[in-house]
Motif scaffolding. Sequence first.
Motif, mmCIF file in Angstrom:
data_model
loop_
_atom_site.group_PDB
_atom_site.id
_atom_site.type_symbol
_atom_site.label_atom_id
_atom_site.label_comp_id
_atom_site.label_asym_id
_atom_site.label_seq_id
_atom_site.Cartn_x
_atom_site.Cartn_y
_atom_site.Cartn_z
ATOM 1 N N ILE A 5 5.254 -5.914 2.543
ATOM 2 C CA ILE A 5 5.534 -6.687 3.757
ATOM 3 C C ILE A 5 4.900 -6.006 4.963
ATOM 4 O O ILE A 5 4.290 -6.660 5.816
ATOM 5 C CB ILE A 5 7.061 -6.880 3.950
ATOM 6 C CG1 ILE A 5 7.594 -7.808 2.857
ATOM 7 C CG2 ILE A 5 7.382 -7.418 5.338
ATOM 8 C CD1 ILE A 5 9.103 -7.883 2.787
ATOM 9 N N GLU A 6 5.011 -4.684 5.038
ATOM 10 C CA GLU A 6 4.416 -3.928 6.145
ATOM 11 C C GLU A 6 2.898 -4.071 6.143
ATOM 12 O O GLU A 6 2.277 -4.262 7.193
ATOM 13 C CB GLU A 6 4.819 -2.455 6.062
ATOM 14 C CG GLU A 6 4.260 -1.587 7.177
ATOM 15 C CD GLU A 6 4.784 -1.952 8.564
ATOM 16 O OE1 GLU A 6 4.115 -1.586 9.553
ATOM 17 O OE2 GLU A 6 5.838 -2.596 8.673
ATOM 18 N N LYS A 7 2.276 -3.986 4.955
ATOM 19 C CA LYS A 7 0.822 -4.151 4.864
ATOM 20 C C LYS A 7 0.407 -5.526 5.377
ATOM 21 O O LYS A 7 -0.573 -5.659 6.106
ATOM 22 C CB LYS A 7 0.349 -3.989 3.411
ATOM 23 C CG LYS A 7 0.280 -2.590 2.910
ATOM 24 C CD LYS A 7 -0.247 -2.625 1.476
ATOM 25 C CE LYS A 7 -0.229 -1.303 0.798
ATOM 26 N NZ LYS A 7 -0.692 -1.394 -0.599
ATOM 27 N N LYS A 8 1.140 -6.543 4.961
ATOM 28 C CA LYS A 8 0.824 -7.921 5.382
ATOM 29 C C LYS A 8 0.992 -8.062 6.886
ATOM 30 O O LYS A 8 0.159 -8.695 7.555
ATOM 31 C CB LYS A 8 1.724 -8.910 4.634
ATOM 32 C CG LYS A 8 1.343 -10.344 4.870
ATOM 33 C CD LYS A 8 -0.020 -10.634 4.271
ATOM 34 C CE LYS A 8 -0.367 -12.101 4.453
ATOM 35 N NZ LYS A 8 -1.750 -12.382 4.114
ATOM 36 N N HIS A 9 2.031 -7.450 7.445
ATOM 37 C CA HIS A 9 2.264 -7.495 8.890
ATOM 38 C C HIS A 9 1.106 -6.831 9.640
ATOM 39 O O HIS A 9 0.620 -7.362 10.642
ATOM 40 C CB HIS A 9 3.591 -6.811 9.227
ATOM 41 C CG HIS A 9 3.859 -6.689 10.695
ATOM 42 N ND1 HIS A 9 4.007 -7.774 11.526
ATOM 43 C CD2 HIS A 9 3.996 -5.592 11.480
ATOM 44 C CE1 HIS A 9 4.213 -7.350 12.764
ATOM 45 N NE2 HIS A 9 4.214 -6.030 12.763
ATOM 46 N N ILE A 10 0.643 -5.705 9.149
ATOM 47 C CA ILE A 10 -0.486 -5.014 9.780
ATOM 48 C C ILE A 10 -1.743 -5.876 9.698
ATOM 49 O O ILE A 10 -2.473 -6.022 10.678
ATOM 50 C CB ILE A 10 -0.716 -3.630 9.137
ATOM 51 C CG1 ILE A 10 0.462 -2.703 9.471
ATOM 52 C CG2 ILE A 10 -2.036 -3.025 9.594
ATOM 53 C CD1 ILE A 10 0.478 -1.398 8.690
ATOM 54 N N GLU A 11 -1.982 -6.473 8.540
ATOM 55 C CA GLU A 11 -3.152 -7.329 8.365
ATOM 56 C C GLU A 11 -3.126 -8.506 9.352
ATOM 57 O O GLU A 11 -4.124 -8.790 10.009
ATOM 58 C CB GLU A 11 -3.189 -7.849 6.926
ATOM 59 C CG GLU A 11 -4.355 -8.753 6.632
ATOM 60 C CD GLU A 11 -4.335 -9.282 5.206
ATOM 61 O OE1 GLU A 11 -4.891 -10.371 5.002
ATOM 62 O OE2 GLU A 11 -3.779 -8.618 4.311
ATOM 63 N N VAL A 12 -1.994 -9.169 9.451
ATOM 64 C CA VAL A 12 -1.862 -10.309 10.362
ATOM 65 C C VAL A 12 -2.052 -9.855 11.813
ATOM 66 O O VAL A 12 -2.735 -10.515 12.600
ATOM 67 C CB VAL A 12 -0.481 -10.996 10.173
ATOM 68 C CG1 VAL A 12 -0.183 -11.975 11.286
ATOM 69 C CG2 VAL A 12 -0.433 -11.682 8.811
ATOM 70 N N THR A 13 -1.496 -8.717 12.155
ATOM 71 C CA THR A 13 -1.602 -8.194 13.518
ATOM 72 C C THR A 13 -3.051 -7.849 13.863
ATOM 73 O O THR A 13 -3.525 -8.174 14.957
ATOM 74 C CB THR A 13 -0.693 -6.956 13.692
ATOM 75 O OG1 THR A 13 0.642 -7.313 13.337
ATOM 76 C CG2 THR A 13 -0.716 -6.447 15.121
ATOM 77 N N ILE A 14 -3.764 -7.213 12.945
ATOM 78 C CA ILE A 14 -5.168 -6.877 13.195
ATOM 79 C C ILE A 14 -5.991 -8.155 13.336
ATOM 80 O O ILE A 14 -6.843 -8.257 14.234
ATOM 81 C CB ILE A 14 -5.727 -5.957 12.088
ATOM 82 C CG1 ILE A 14 -5.085 -4.576 12.195
ATOM 83 C CG2 ILE A 14 -7.249 -5.845 12.183
ATOM 84 C CD1 ILE A 14 -5.418 -3.641 11.053
#
Length: 185
Positions: free
Chosen positions: A115-124
């Motif tokens: 979930i954290e990885k996906k959040h970082i990806e979306v944010t970038i």
Amino acid sequence: MDDKKIVDLYWERDEDAIKETSSKYGRLCTYIANNILSNHEDSEECVNDTYLAVWNVIPKQRPNKFSVFISRIARNLALKKYEYISAAKRNPSAVTSLEELGDCVSGTDSIELEIEKKHIEVTINKFLWQQIEEKRNVFIRRYWYFDSIESICKSTGFSQSKVKSMLYEMRQKLRKYLESEGIVV
């Protein structure tokens, strides 16, 4: 052949899908792999692995944008190959030991980490779409496709100092943006 027809071939389990993928995206995949691996044989192996991975993954999902889908697979496989090659140079017995251990230890990430990885990806992605196109393209070419500064300069017509300056500025902005979104850098 357009991407939808290529994906349809994969869904039909028609081996022509690989031939059409190679014809349309072979150069792109080779370019990505070679930028990471800097070795023709390793890049070629990585591209062939990409076709196999696409063959195995497509029936489970239908990608929205096939070029991005295959680029991501090629990039990830090249990075894994690079990591393997680099690790092998440092300590081959450690790599062998970890591979043996991998057979009995689960290597899956936790749900929270995913979930954290996906959040970082979306944010970038959100950050990049807020940037002007030329800066966004330079950033993506450098950090997604691993293009050299010289290659970026040739394709954009910018000087090395301008490209380096753009990249530095974008990294600083990205760091601040990530922190403002609650992501620890």
